[in-house]
Design a protein around this motif. Structure first.
Motif, mmCIF file in Angstrom:
data_model
loop_
_atom_site.group_PDB
_atom_site.id
_atom_site.type_symbol
_atom_site.label_atom_id
_atom_site.label_comp_id
_atom_site.label_asym_id
_atom_site.label_seq_id
_atom_site.Cartn_x
_atom_site.Cartn_y
_atom_site.Cartn_z
ATOM 1 N N ILE A 1 0.195 -1.600 0.019
ATOM 2 C CA ILE A 1 0.178 -0.011 0.753
ATOM 3 C C ILE A 1 0.910 1.360 0.069
ATOM 4 O O ILE A 1 0.613 2.493 -1.036
ATOM 5 C CB ILE A 1 -0.889 -0.439 1.152
ATOM 6 N N ALA A 2 2.127 0.974 0.969
ATOM 7 C CA ALA A 2 2.622 2.413 1.164
ATOM 8 C C ALA A 2 3.485 2.906 -0.307
ATOM 9 O O ALA A 2 3.264 3.802 -0.721
ATOM 10 C CB ALA A 2 3.611 2.022 1.785
ATOM 11 N N ILE A 3 4.483 1.473 -0.466
ATOM 12 C CA ILE A 3 4.833 1.911 -1.991
ATOM 13 C C ILE A 3 3.848 2.562 -3.384
ATOM 14 O O ILE A 3 4.359 2.778 -4.312
ATOM 15 C CB ILE A 3 5.542 0.725 -2.516
ATOM 16 N N ALA A 4 2.753 2.116 -3.463
ATOM 17 C CA ALA A 4 2.224 2.145 -4.398
ATOM 18 C C ALA A 4 1.375 3.821 -4.044
ATOM 19 O O ALA A 4 1.150 4.011 -5.727
ATOM 20 C CB ALA A 4 0.602 1.301 -3.909
ATOM 21 N N LYS A 5 0.962 4.112 -2.682
ATOM 22 C CA LYS A 5 0.802 6.021 -3.004
ATOM 23 C C LYS A 5 1.805 6.578 -2.975
ATOM 24 O O LYS A 5 2.288 7.372 -3.628
ATOM 25 C CB LYS A 5 0.395 5.457 -1.068
ATOM 26 N N GLN A 6 3.220 5.477 -2.543
ATOM 27 C CA GLN A 6 4.502 7.028 -3.446
ATOM 28 C C GLN A 6 4.528 6.618 -4.019
ATOM 29 O O GLN A 6 4.189 8.134 -5.223
ATOM 30 C CB GLN A 6 5.762 5.948 -2.771
ATOM 31 N N TYR A 7 3.983 6.556 -6.080
ATOM 32 C CA TYR A 7 4.006 6.407 -6.857
ATOM 33 C C TYR A 7 2.577 6.892 -7.335
ATOM 34 O O TYR A 7 2.210 6.932 -8.575
ATOM 35 C CB TYR A 7 4.146 5.192 -7.595
ATOM 36 N N GLY A 8 1.783 7.444 -6.223
ATOM 37 C CA GLY A 8 0.370 7.602 -6.793
ATOM 38 C C GLY A 8 -1.225 7.054 -7.104
ATOM 39 O O GLY A 8 -1.929 7.057 -7.809
ATOM 40 N N LEU A 9 -1.050 5.761 -6.337
ATOM 41 C CA LEU A 9 -1.482 4.707 -6.546
ATOM 42 C C LEU A 9 -2.476 4.213 -5.161
ATOM 43 O O LEU A 9 -1.771 4.053 -4.498
ATOM 44 C CB LEU A 9 -1.452 3.581 -7.458
ATOM 45 N N ASP A 10 -3.840 4.020 -5.034
ATOM 46 C CA ASP A 10 -4.210 3.508 -4.044
ATOM 47 C C ASP A 10 -5.061 1.695 -4.022
ATOM 48 O O ASP A 10 -5.291 1.778 -5.612
ATOM 49 C CB ASP A 10 -5.647 4.278 -3.560
ATOM 50 N N ILE A 11 -4.296 0.948 -3.214
ATOM 51 C CA ILE A 11 -4.957 0.078 -3.806
ATOM 52 C C ILE A 11 -5.399 -0.841 -2.666
ATOM 53 O O ILE A 11 -5.278 -1.358 -2.324
ATOM 54 C CB ILE A 11 -3.699 -0.900 -4.153
ATOM 55 N N THR A 12 -5.824 0.344 -1.771
ATOM 56 C CA THR A 12 -6.783 -0.031 -0.735
ATOM 57 C C THR A 12 -8.103 -0.357 -0.589
ATOM 58 O O THR A 12 -8.471 -1.265 -0.191
ATOM 59 C CB THR A 12 -6.651 1.363 0.835
ATOM 60 N N TYR A 13 -8.574 -0.480 -1.922
ATOM 61 C CA TYR A 13 -10.219 -0.779 -2.275
ATOM 62 C C TYR A 13 -9.921 -2.340 -2.690
ATOM 63 O O TYR A 13 -11.081 -3.179 -2.573
ATOM 64 C CB TYR A 13 -10.767 -0.184 -3.678
ATOM 65 N N GLN A 14 -8.853 -2.866 -2.564
ATOM 66 C CA GLN A 14 -8.406 -4.387 -3.011
ATOM 67 C C GLN A 14 -8.950 -5.489 -1.421
ATOM 68 O O GLN A 14 -8.272 -5.049 -0.543
ATOM 69 C CB GLN A 14 -7.072 -4.837 -3.484
ATOM 70 N N ARG A 15 -9.551 -6.224 -1.717
ATOM 71 C CA ARG A 15 -8.949 -7.092 -0.995
ATOM 72 C C ARG A 15 -8.562 -9.012 -1.785
ATOM 73 O O ARG A 15 -9.066 -9.160 -3.012
ATOM 74 C CB ARG A 15 -10.768 -8.295 -0.169
ATOM 75 N N SER A 16 -7.937 -9.598 -0.529
ATOM 76 C CA SER A 16 -7.235 -11.151 -1.009
ATOM 77 C C SER A 16 -8.043 -11.688 -1.432
ATOM 78 O O SER A 16 -9.611 -12.341 -0.309
ATOM 79 C CB SER A 16 -6.327 -11.569 -0.131
ATOM 80 N N ARG A 17 -8.185 -12.865 -2.392
ATOM 81 C CA ARG A 17 -8.727 -13.415 -3.142
ATOM 82 C C ARG A 17 -7.697 -15.074 -3.204
ATOM 83 O O ARG A 17 -6.866 -14.940 -3.958
ATOM 84 C CB ARG A 17 -9.824 -13.461 -3.745
ATOM 85 N N LYS A 18 -8.401 -16.436 -3.255
ATOM 86 C CA LYS A 18 -7.740 -17.016 -3.835
ATOM 87 C C LYS A 18 -7.863 -17.237 -5.240
ATOM 88 O O LYS A 18 -9.129 -17.451 -5.864
ATOM 89 C CB LYS A 18 -8.001 -19.158 -2.742
#
Length: 151
Positions: A53-70
């Protein structure tokens, strides 16, 4: 009809969420859908790793909407392209393929950079922040190449 792309790693909290976020940012959402999954169900329902999440944010991306799945067999019917982050996950996905058309959808993500090399995106989970930076840069390059090819 949208082209659907799936990014796959082991737990779906480090590499594949970054790959999903990076590729989705490069493609028209009216024409493409990007998702991610893990071959193991360790973290189902969890947010991506805080370092992803932090590295994505550093580059202007928000991935906090994602949830892990199999990853599930029906993903072969849903997705047009399935990208594995490493050989182990590639083999695990391949083992679930029932038809040649399923097998043809599976690719190693870094082959976008160096075709047929089967280079692996290292799992940064047990390493430090620099590992996440390195993974981000690899995926940024691979996703840029693929986005240009497919757009």
């Amino acid at each position: 009809m949208k082209t659907k792309i799936l990014m796959v790693c082991l737990g779906n909290i480090c590499r594949s969420p970054l790959a999903e976020g990076i590729l989705a940012s490069k493609l028209d959402p009216t024409k493409f859908e990007v998702d991610s999954a893990g071959t193991a169900g360790y973290h189902v329902g969890a947010l991506p790793d805080k370092r992803s999440i932090a590295i994505a944010k550093q580059y202007g991306l928000d991935i906090t909407y994602q949830r892990s799945r199999k990853f599930v067999k029906s993903d072969f019917q849903t997705f047009d392209y399935i990208f594995a982050m490493d050989q182990s996950n590639y083999d695990n996905i391949l083992a679930l393929a029932e038809m040649e058309t399923d097998q043809a959808k599976i690719h190693m993500i870094l082959n976008q950079i160096t075709p047929n090399s089967n280079a692996e995106v290292p799992d940064p989970y047990y390493g430090g922040d620099q590992g996440f930076e390195n993974v981000y840069r690899m995926l940024e390059e691979a996703c840029s190449i693929f986005a240009e090819k497919i757009s």
